[in-house]
Scaffold this motif. Structure first.
Motif, PDB file in Angstrom:
ATOM      1  N   HIS A 115      -0.007  -4.145   2.614  1.00 49.10           N
ATOM      2  CA  HIS A 115       1.060  -5.132   2.777  1.00 49.10           C
ATOM      3  C   HIS A 115       0.510  -6.349   3.504  1.00 49.10           C
ATOM      4  CE1 HIS A 115       4.914  -6.841   4.037  1.00 49.10           C
ATOM      5  NE2 HIS A 115       5.411  -6.167   3.012  1.00 49.10           N
ATOM      6  N   ILE A 116       1.025  -7.525   3.204  1.00 50.43           N
ATOM      7  CA  ILE A 116       0.508  -8.769   3.787  1.00 50.43           C
ATOM      8  C   ILE A 116       0.579  -8.763   5.313  1.00 50.43           C
ATOM      9  CG2 ILE A 116       2.686 -10.035   3.556  1.00 50.43           C
ATOM     10  CD1 ILE A 116      -0.833 -11.513   3.144  1.00 50.43           C
ATOM     11  N   HIS A 117       1.623  -8.149   5.871  1.00 54.79           N
ATOM     12  CA  HIS A 117       1.748  -8.110   7.334  1.00 54.79           C
ATOM     13  C   HIS A 117       0.648  -7.258   7.969  1.00 54.79           C
ATOM     14  CE1 HIS A 117       6.012  -9.240   6.301  1.00 54.79           C
ATOM     15  NE2 HIS A 117       5.566 -10.253   7.038  1.00 54.79           N
ATOM     16  N   ILE A 118       0.235  -6.211   7.297  1.00 53.94           N
ATOM     17  CA  ILE A 118      -0.875  -5.384   7.783  1.00 53.94           C
ATOM     18  C   ILE A 118      -2.165  -6.201   7.771  1.00 53.94           C
ATOM     19  CG2 ILE A 118      -2.262  -3.315   7.320  1.00 53.94           C
ATOM     20  CD1 ILE A 118       0.598  -2.696   8.279  1.00 53.94           C
ATOM     21  N   ALA A 119      -2.365  -6.964   6.709  1.00 55.56           N
ATOM     22  CA  ALA A 119      -3.561  -7.800   6.602  1.00 55.56           C
ATOM     23  C   ALA A 119      -3.587  -8.860   7.707  1.00 55.56           C
ATOM     24  CB  ALA A 119      -3.623  -8.454   5.230  1.00 55.56           C
ATOM     25  N   ILE A 120      -2.435  -9.444   8.007  1.00 51.83           N
ATOM     26  CA  ILE A 120      -2.361 -10.460   9.062  1.00 51.83           C
ATOM     27  C   ILE A 120      -2.686  -9.853  10.424  1.00 51.83           C
ATOM     28  CG2 ILE A 120      -0.773 -11.985  10.316  1.00 51.83           C
ATOM     29  CD1 ILE A 120       0.582 -12.482   7.543  1.00 51.83           C
ATOM     30  N   CYS A 121      -2.154  -8.668  10.693  1.00 53.87           N
ATOM     31  CA  CYS A 121      -2.451  -7.977  11.960  1.00 53.87           C
ATOM     32  C   CYS A 121      -3.933  -7.616  12.047  1.00 53.87           C
ATOM     33  CB  CYS A 121      -1.594  -6.726  12.110  1.00 53.87           C
ATOM     34  SG  CYS A 121       0.119  -7.102  12.486  1.00 53.87           S
ATOM     35  N   ALA A 122      -4.525  -7.202  10.925  1.00 55.06           N
ATOM     36  CA  ALA A 122      -5.953  -6.866  10.911  1.00 55.06           C
ATOM     37  C   ALA A 122      -6.798  -8.113  11.194  1.00 55.06           C
ATOM     38  CB  ALA A 122      -6.332  -6.252   9.572  1.00 55.06           C
ATOM     39  N   LEU A 123      -6.396  -9.248  10.648  1.00 55.65           N
ATOM     40  CA  LEU A 123      -7.110 -10.496  10.913  1.00 55.65           C
ATOM     41  C   LEU A 123      -7.002 -10.880  12.387  1.00 55.65           C
ATOM     42  CD1 LEU A 123      -8.683 -12.997  10.024  1.00 55.65           C
ATOM     43  CD2 LEU A 123      -6.483 -14.059   9.443  1.00 55.65           C
ATOM     44  N   ALA A 124      -5.804 -10.756  12.941  1.00 55.86           N
ATOM     45  CA  ALA A 124      -5.618 -11.060  14.366  1.00 55.86           C
ATOM     46  C   ALA A 124      -6.498 -10.156  15.221  1.00 55.86           C
ATOM     47  CB  ALA A 124      -4.150 -10.902  14.748  1.00 55.86           C
ATOM     48  N   TRP A 132     -12.569 -11.074   2.632  1.00 56.29           N
ATOM     49  CA  TRP A 132     -12.156  -9.799   3.212  1.00 56.29           C
ATOM     50  C   TRP A 132     -10.632  -9.741   3.345  1.00 56.29           C
ATOM     51  CZ3 TRP A 132      -9.701  -9.392   8.004  1.00 56.29           C
ATOM     52  CH2 TRP A 132      -9.483  -8.097   8.454  1.00 56.29           C
ATOM     53  N   LEU A 133     -10.033 -10.823   3.845  1.00 55.04           N
ATOM     54  CA  LEU A 133      -8.591 -10.858   4.052  1.00 55.04           C
ATOM     55  C   LEU A 133      -7.832 -10.771   2.728  1.00 55.04           C
ATOM     56  CD1 LEU A 133      -6.282 -11.131   6.079  1.00 55.04           C
ATOM     57  CD2 LEU A 133      -6.453 -13.609   5.794  1.00 55.04           C
ATOM     58  N   LEU A 134      -8.269 -11.498   1.726  1.00 55.50           N
ATOM     59  CA  LEU A 134      -7.589 -11.461   0.430  1.00 55.50           C
ATOM     60  C   LEU A 134      -7.699 -10.080  -0.223  1.00 55.50           C
ATOM     61  CD1 LEU A 134      -8.580 -14.946  -0.993  1.00 55.50           C
ATOM     62  CD2 LEU A 134      -6.327 -14.210  -0.180  1.00 55.50           C
ATOM     63  N   GLN A 135      -8.856  -9.453  -0.113  1.00 58.11           N
ATOM     64  CA  GLN A 135      -9.024  -8.107  -0.669  1.00 58.11           C
ATOM     65  C   GLN A 135      -8.145  -7.103   0.071  1.00 58.11           C
ATOM     66  OE1 GLN A 135     -13.234  -7.531  -0.374  1.00 58.11           O
ATOM     67  NE2 GLN A 135     -13.673  -8.779  -2.186  1.00 58.11           N
ATOM     68  N   LEU A 136      -8.071  -7.231   1.384  1.00 55.80           N
ATOM     69  CA  LEU A 136      -7.222  -6.339   2.178  1.00 55.80           C
ATOM     70  C   LEU A 136      -5.752  -6.539   1.818  1.00 55.80           C
ATOM     71  CD1 LEU A 136      -6.994  -4.229   4.417  1.00 55.80           C
ATOM     72  CD2 LEU A 136      -6.895  -6.116   6.061  1.00 55.80           C
ATOM     73  N   ALA A 137      -5.337  -7.783   1.653  1.00 50.67           N
ATOM     74  CA  ALA A 137      -3.944  -8.087   1.315  1.00 50.67           C
ATOM     75  C   ALA A 137      -3.568  -7.522  -0.054  1.00 50.67           C
ATOM     76  CB  ALA A 137      -3.703  -9.596   1.363  1.00 50.67           C
TER      77      ALA A 137
END
Length: 54
Positions: free
Chosen positions: A22-31, A13-18
């Motif tokens: 943007h990678i920072h958006i994906a990191i915030c979504a994971l958090a 899920w995280l890799l597809q979102l990234a």
């Protein structure tokens, strides 16, 4: 060399979102996802059970 697809659903899920955002958006979504899981576990008092084997 081609990268192998991860078996972990959260990692997939995280890799597809990234790839889409943007990678920072994906990191915030994971958090956000991890905090929601932690809150649900704390609120329910039930031990967290993941649904897949590592």
């Amino acid at each position: 060399m081609e990268r192998q697809a991860p078996n972990d659903p959260v990692q997939r899920w995280l890799l597809q979102l990234a790839e889409r955002r943007h990678i920072h958006i994906a990191i915030c979504a994971l958090a956000n996802k991890l905090v929601r899981i932690a809150w649900a576990v704390m609120r329910s008092g039930i031990e967290f059970q993941h649904r897949y084997h590592i």
